[in-house]
Design a protein around this motif. Structure first.
Motif, PDB file in Angstrom:
ATOM      1  N   PHE A  47      -5.782   5.519  -1.586  1.00 22.98           N
ATOM      2  CA  PHE A  47      -6.828   5.986  -0.667  1.00 22.98           C
ATOM      3  C   PHE A  47      -8.213   5.770  -1.281  1.00 22.98           C
ATOM      4  N   GLU A  48      -8.348   6.118  -2.565  1.00 26.17           N
ATOM      5  CA  GLU A  48      -9.618   5.896  -3.261  1.00 26.17           C
ATOM      6  C   GLU A  48      -9.929   4.402  -3.355  1.00 26.17           C
ATOM      7  N   LEU A 101       0.858  -1.181   0.000  1.00 24.84           N
ATOM      8  CA  LEU A 101       0.000   0.000   0.000  1.00 24.84           C
ATOM      9  C   LEU A 101       0.893   1.229   0.000  1.00 24.84           C
ATOM     10  N   THR A 102       0.740   2.088  -1.004  1.00 25.80           N
ATOM     11  CA  THR A 102       1.624   3.257  -1.131  1.00 25.80           C
ATOM     12  C   THR A 102       1.089   4.483  -0.421  1.00 25.80           C
ATOM     13  N   TYR A 103      -0.135   4.428   0.044  1.00 27.05           N
ATOM     14  CA  TYR A 103      -0.789   5.552   0.727  1.00 27.05           C
ATOM     15  C   TYR A 103      -0.882   6.790  -0.171  1.00 27.05           C
ATOM     16  N   SER A 104      -0.896   6.545  -1.486  1.00 22.61           N
ATOM     17  CA  SER A 104      -1.134   7.641  -2.429  1.00 22.61           C
ATOM     18  C   SER A 104      -2.631   7.936  -2.470  1.00 22.61           C
ATOM     19  N   TYR A 105      -2.980   8.988  -3.200  1.00 20.22           N
ATOM     20  CA  TYR A 105      -4.399   9.336  -3.306  1.00 20.22           C
ATOM     21  C   TYR A 105      -5.173   8.217  -3.991  1.00 20.22           C
ATOM     22  N   ALA A 120      -7.281  14.036   7.628  1.00 17.47           N
ATOM     23  CA  ALA A 120      -8.548  14.086   6.880  1.00 17.47           C
ATOM     24  C   ALA A 120      -8.844  12.746   6.221  1.00 17.47           C
ATOM     25  N   GLN A 121      -7.813  12.102   5.663  1.00 12.22           N
ATOM     26  CA  GLN A 121      -8.025  10.802   5.019  1.00 12.22           C
ATOM     27  C   GLN A 121      -8.409   9.740   6.048  1.00 12.22           C
ATOM     28  N   TYR A 122      -7.738   9.755   7.197  1.00 11.83           N
ATOM     29  CA  TYR A 122      -8.070   8.773   8.226  1.00 11.83           C
ATOM     30  C   TYR A 122      -9.503   8.953   8.701  1.00 11.83           C
ATOM     31  N   GLU A 123      -9.916  10.209   8.870  1.00 10.96           N
ATOM     32  CA  GLU A 123     -11.295  10.456   9.313  1.00 10.96           C
ATOM     33  C   GLU A 123     -12.296   9.922   8.292  1.00 10.96           C
ATOM     34  N   GLU A 124     -11.994  10.138   7.013  1.00 13.21           N
ATOM     35  CA  GLU A 124     -12.901   9.656   5.971  1.00 13.21           C
ATOM     36  C   GLU A 124     -12.964   8.138   5.953  1.00 13.21           C
ATOM     37  N   LEU A 125     -11.803   7.486   6.064  1.00 10.85           N
ATOM     38  CA  LEU A 125     -11.779   6.023   6.114  1.00 10.85           C
ATOM     39  C   LEU A 125     -12.490   5.506   7.358  1.00 10.85           C
ATOM     40  N   LEU A 173     -12.965  -0.472  -1.790  1.00 14.13           N
ATOM     41  CA  LEU A 173     -12.978  -1.830  -1.225  1.00 14.13           C
ATOM     42  C   LEU A 173     -13.943  -1.919  -0.051  1.00 14.13           C
ATOM     43  N   PHE A 174     -14.002  -0.868   0.777  1.00  9.14           N
ATOM     44  CA  PHE A 174     -15.002  -0.838   1.853  1.00  9.14           C
ATOM     45  C   PHE A 174     -16.409  -0.901   1.257  1.00  9.14           C
TER      46      PHE A 174
END
Length: 879
Positions: free
Chosen positions: A358-359, A351-355, A408-413, A364-365
């Motif tokens: 992230f998408e 996992l590269t943690y790129s945008y 912000a990304q963690y909150e969204e996930l 996948l969720f």
């Protein structure tokens, strides 16, 4: 009407004599404009191409074709398109024998890529049939066994969308509009033909890529997409996804076309075509290839695009996602890296943690949420530790973000994971409990209402309304609890209550209520509604939990019943919130005497009647049901009899008004006074009367029984049974007429049931004499009851009529007495005026006064008594 070819020829005469035997007359200006069109006789060219046999003829044919190409190098005239199409057909036939015709054929096809030339504005419409057929014929030419021809056709189609004007324009002609060829291609069905031609180039990568490029342009139109779907384009393109292609264009163009098909046509139909085992396998293979070997930015984007398509396919229960192994792969990816257990399916994946990653994580969720609706995937979700992976996000947000995700990304996930957990937990309850999910949720919710500083970003769909606060986290945390408790699983309820969930939910309600005072929002209303629902489920049928709820919970419930009725129509969700509060009252208060008494002491019955007086259709049924349940408490009827609404309305009057409105809505027949019209079926609705006799099993309710539960009349009857039918204040005569029907509601309902029984029996059997007499006697009793009620109603109305007559007579007498008194006053005033202006009249009045005085004196003289004079001295008037 002449055929298109001859019509075109007649407009474009050749140099030689006319085939009809004469030349058309033209004026000088037309001749100047048509110089170029006269230079080639297309009919002669067609005739020439039909010949065969000699080398000289072949040379002449090729020379003539070059001349035609040169002649139309600036664009085909609309009137010549049909003839050029015939020439194309003949060239294609010649190619099967002589390859020399390949180049002229390609050059002629290239002419279709130039703008057509029109002489009049109406030419586009006049020649639309010929042009659409000609463009459609380009698709048929894909059958020509020549890669050069196929590629040229595709280039020509692509040029429709990138039209460039020729360097030299014909005098007297104008190029057609830029969208003209695109429209004609739609009408001619070119897209469908191209899809079918894919089967001709299965092993020819270059040609296949050019066809896909053409289809990519054509799929920008909804009409073309519809034609492509009819030709099974989705399944055909999906099967080509994993073909050998070093350039990567095959996957890119195919996926782009699939996207256009999904957006411009029926998504269900496209997904249906993609749901075969072969298609799902192809999707999986190309996805894995991009996942493991893709390194470019465009590879990551393409991987995510395919993942979206796979998600749509996963929505279809018939899709073999599980059988193909695609579902398991996606589930394992979704739980990476939260689940630390190694899995060979993701060996080598980083996992590269790129945008883009992230998408992909969010997608996948989303797939997990889709698969949770498929009962066949339950075992896969359980075995691959989906619940623990999602529970990993049930922790307070940290700064900086989790691992390499930003805050912000963690909150969204986090919010997305909790949202998916709601649907997953509902199908994996045992796994949910074994992971101590209730404990984690309650701790998480406690953090949500805590004072710890937190500034939510609120950027995502799931973060709506959560900027600068924890409301989004609270909303989705409660949603998980709502989904789980709605299963009515005792293990879940016991586990929650043992950990103090009731007290914590009440704290959440207080917190949300205080926030709502500052500013109401749909998020806060949803939070309160969910908390009330959870409490309803937990406390229902459990006395101890109701006692835990009692005082503190009732104090929180009371403000909901004081809600301004205008808010019910605001659209924010107040209606749902009020229904949740009423449901909570029914489940958490009724049945516990301590809680009931406290609610009544807080004037709760008054508040319920105030709500009932709003006459909101959706609320009346549940409020009446609550009042019926409360009537087991003797204090309830006292409060109901004391209550007064607007204009001093009583509870009895309100209930009767609701009864009348309900009968009006149900189509029950009544006359203008509210009296019974149909004695045989006095309370039957219009729906019941329209239904035919349908014999049903004994355990199935009939229409008469179902009507009891669906309408509010039975509840109103029960309330009157508690209030009584006599000595009810605030009722009019019409109310008493209706009350007579309400009082006999049960008798009428029994009669209805017997009537249905009798009709069902006669539908299938012939009753014996004794049974027939019994059924008739029962019917007669029901009709007699109806007649008795009608007689009572008539008596009430006559009594009212007599009362009105008496009131009228009394009023008339009062008016008459007033008039007599007024006449006496007027006469007295006239006499007074006469005495003041006429001396003789004054003297006469004086004499009459003295006579009257003397007459009033007692005849028996009182001995030794005082003597009083009756005259007023110095008086000059008699008053």
């Amino acid at each position: 009407a002449e055929p298109p070819a001859s019509r075109a020829a007649s407009r474009s005469p050749a140099l030689g004599p006319s085939r009809s035997g004469g030349e058309r007359r033209r004026n000088t200006s037309d001749a100047a404009q048509d110089t170029q069109s006269r230079s080639v006789d297309l009919d002669h060219v067609i005739k020439l191409l039909k010949g065969s046999g000699s080398k000289d003829l072949e040379k002449q044919q090729l020379k003539t074709l070059k001349k035609v190409v040169k002649h139309f190098e600036n664009g085909l005239l609309l009137k010549n398109v049909a003839q050029i199409t015939k020439i194309l057909k003949l060239c294609a036939e010649k190619m099967n024998e002589q390859e020399a015709f390949t180049e002229p054929l390609c050059e002629l096809i290239k002419l279709f890529g130039l703008p057509f030339q029109k002489k009049k504005s109406s030419d586009e419409v006049n020649y639309s049939v010929e042009v659409s057929q000609s463009i459609a014929h380009l698709g048929y030419l894909m059958r020509v066994p020549s890669s050069q021809v196929k590629i040229q056709i595709c280039k020509c189609i692509v040029s429709f969308y990138n039209m460039e004007l020729p360097g030299k324009l014909l005098s007297g002609y104008q190029p057609t509009s830029a969208s003209y060829k695109i429209q004609m291609a739609e009408v001619g069905g070119l897209a469908e033909t191209l899809v079918l031609s894919l089967a001709l180039v299965e092993n020819q990568l270059t040609e296949k890529l050019w066809i896909l490029k053409a289809l990519q342009h054509l799929s920008s139109s909804g009409r073309n997409c519809g034609l492509m779907v009819e030709a099974q384009a989705a399944s055909k393109l999906c099967l080509y996804l994993n073909g050998a292609d070093p350039s990567g264009q095959l996957v890119f163009r195919s996926s782009d076309i699939l996207w256009n098909l999904l957006e411009n046509t029926s998504k269900e139909e496209v997904v249906g075509q993609l749901s075969s085992l072969q298609c799902v396998h192809a999707l999986k293979e190309v996805f894995v290839d991009l996942l493991m070997h893709g390194f470019r930015h465009c590879d990551y984007q393409l991987r995510n695009d395919l993942l979206v398509i796979a998600t749509l396919v996963a929505e279809n229960p018939a899709a073999p996602m599980i059988e193909s192994g695609f579902a398991e792969l996606l589930i394992v990816l979704a739980t990476f890296p939260e689940v630390k257990l190694p899995n060979p399916l993701v060996k080598g994946f980083k996992l590269t943690y790129s945008y883009e990653d992230f998408e992909m994580k969010k997608l996948l969720f989303n797939v997990i949420g889709m698969l949770s609706k498929n009962s066949s995937a339950t075992q896969l979700l359980s075995e691959n530790h989906v619940v623990p992976a999602l529970l990993y996000y049930l922790k307070p947000n940290q700064k900086p973000g989790f691992h390499d995700w930003s805050a912000a990304q963690y909150e969204e996930l986090q919010l997305h994971a909790i949202a998916v957990l709601a649907s997953v937990a509902a199908v994996l309850v045992d796994k949910y409990l074994s992971c101590q999910a209730n404990t984690l949720l309650l701790v998480f919710l406690e953090w949500c209402i805590g004072q710890d500083p937190f500034f939510g970003q609120g950027n995502s769909f799931h973060g709506t309304g959560g900027r600068g606060n924890k409301l989004a986290q609270m909303r989705y945390g409660l949603r998980v609890l709502r989904f789980v408790v709605s299963l009515y699983d005792d293990a879940v309820s016991i586990n929650l209550c043992d950990q103090g969930a009731i007290s914590q939910l009440l704290d959440i309600l207080k917190y949300a209520a205080n926030k709502s005072k500052e500013k109401e929002s749909t998020i806060l209303l949803e939070i309160q509604a969910d908390a009330l629902f959870i409490l309803s489920v937990l406390c229902e049928n459990d006395l101890h939990r109701k006692e835990l709820f009692s005082c503190e919970g009732i104090a929180i419930l009371i403000p909901f019943f004081k809600m301004d009725p205008k808010k019910l129509y605001s659209g924010l969700g107040h209606n749902c919130l009020l229904l949740s509060a009423l449901d909570c009252l029914w489940s958490c208060v009724i049945g516990c005497y301590i809680a009931e008494d406290y609610f009544i002491e807080k004037q709760g019955i008054f508040l319920l009647l105030d709500l009932l007086a709003v006459k909101e259709k959706n609320l009346c049924n549940i409020i009446l049901g609550i009042l019926v349940e409360f009537c087991d408490n003797p204090k309830t009827t006292l409060h109901m009899s004391i209550w007064r609404g607007k204009r001093d309305q009583t509870a009895a009057n309100l209930l009767i008004q609701l009864w009348r409105q309900e009968e009006l809505d149900l189509g029950v027949k009544r006359d203008r006074y509210g009296m019974i019209v149909d004695i045989k079926r006095p309370i039957a609705t219009s729906f019941q009367k329209q239904q035919k006799v349908i014999p049903v099993p004994a355990n199935c309710p009939t229409f008469a029984i179902m009507e009891v539960s669906e309408s509010i009349r039975a509840k109103i009857y029960l309330l009157f049974c508690k209030l009584g039918f006599e000595n009810l204040p605030g009722l009019s005569t019409k109310d008493f007429v209706t009350l007579a029907i309400i009082q006999r509601y049960m008798d009428f309902k029994v009669g209805e049931v017997w009537s249905e029984i009798r009709a069902e029996i006669k539908e299938e059997f012939r009753p014996i004499t004794s049974d027939e007499r019994t059924l008739e006697a029962i019917s007669k009793v029901s009709e007699d009851t109806g007649r008795m009620v009608v007689a009572l109603q008539t008596e009430v109305l006559e009594s009212q009529h007599q009362h009105k007559i008496q009131e009228e007579e009394k009023t008339y007498k009062d008016i008459q007495a007033t008039r007599t008194q007024r006449e006496f006053i007027n006469k007295s005033w006239e006499n007074f005026l006469t005495r003041t202006s006429n001396y003789e009249a004054l003297k006469k009045a004086k004499r009459l006064q003295e006579i009257s005085i003397e007459a009033s004196k007692s005849k028996a003289k009182v001995q030794n008594g005082p003597v009083h004079s009756t005259d007023i001295k110095k008086l000059h008037t008699t008053v």
